[in-house]
Design an enzyme around this catalytic site. Sequence first.
Site, PDB file in Angstrom:
ATOM      1  N   ALA A  64     -28.019 -17.965   5.321  1.00  0.00           N
ATOM      2  CA  ALA A  64     -28.037 -19.325   5.836  1.00  0.00           C
ATOM      3  C   ALA A  64     -29.114 -20.140   5.123  1.00  0.00           C
ATOM      4  CB  ALA A  64     -28.293 -19.311   7.339  1.00  0.00           C
ATOM      5  N   GLY A 111     -27.046 -14.031   6.487  1.00  0.00           N
ATOM      6  CA  GLY A 111     -25.706 -14.569   6.707  1.00  0.00           C
ATOM      7  C   GLY A 111     -24.730 -14.219   5.598  1.00  0.00           C
ATOM      8  N   GLU A 114     -23.508 -10.852   6.504  1.00  0.00           N
ATOM      9  CA  GLU A 114     -22.611 -10.991   7.656  1.00  0.00           C
ATOM     10  C   GLU A 114     -21.250 -11.524   7.215  1.00  0.00           C
ATOM     11  OE1 GLU A 114     -25.189 -12.024  11.476  1.00  0.00           O
ATOM     12  OE2 GLU A 114     -25.843 -13.190   9.752  1.00  0.00           O
ATOM     13  N   GLU A 134     -33.476 -10.864   9.107  1.00  0.00           N
ATOM     14  CA  GLU A 134     -33.783 -11.974  10.015  1.00  0.00           C
ATOM     15  C   GLU A 134     -34.998 -11.752  10.909  1.00  0.00           C
ATOM     16  OE1 GLU A 134     -29.369 -12.589   9.126  1.00  0.00           O
ATOM     17  OE2 GLU A 134     -30.774 -10.918   9.318  1.00  0.00           O
TER      18      GLU A 134
END
Length: 261
Positions: A64, A111, A114, A134
């Site tokens: 992200a 992310g 993911e 994270e």
Amino acid sequence: MNCKYATLEKEHFITTVTLNNPPVNTLSSSCIGELRSLLQELATDDDTKTIILTGEGRFFAAGADIKEFVSKLGDHEQGLVLAEEGQALCDEIEALKKPVIAAINGPALGGGFELALSCHYRIVSDQAIVGLPELKLGLIPAFGGTQRLRKITGTATALDLILTSRSLSAHEAVEFNIAQQAVKEEELLKTAAALALSFVEGKSMTSVMRAVECIIQGSNESMEQGLERERKRFAELFLTSDAKEGIHAFIEKRKPDFHHS
């Protein structure tokens, strides 16, 4: 569709989506929104039977866009929105009935990892590393990573990888069943394309899509629910012209001529 954050290439009914958000292919909110629209379009595109997702340059996706978080800290609703946007993208990829292969060409972190976990199949190049760091930011994975990694590796390993925030090499990703294959960097897209073709070549897309649905949706259901879905989709295929063609071709010892209906 005109894309700002990705490039598309179609060949032999395979669509390769290459993330292109330099320098490290971050998944900004606008990038996530574009990818969602693009994948929704490919889901109904007759010229796309399977999808390869990869990254431009050295990175698959670095995760992200952390800079977007700064102005939203202290706002619970904004935190929910950020998580919901990322989860929606990953949920939609996983729910696609067309096979999606992640060709992980380099670092896939946070992310970005993911995103890869939501794909149906993962191939890593020898330059790839994967991880969920994270916790080092005082956060947790929020694009589905806590759940998908647990389902793939088991609870103990997911706890290990998330709590230590350590990254895995390509070899380790295969060892932990996170990726199905590890190949040399120069062979990555060729291997992914050959695999994608093997998923659909000589097969009816009506059955391919139902098989993907049963496997993926069944992983989120009880055995009883999964078996019920399987029975229903099998019976539905009995009504298709492709099933009739496939069965007659088998009996007549010839190649089937499927029309995907």
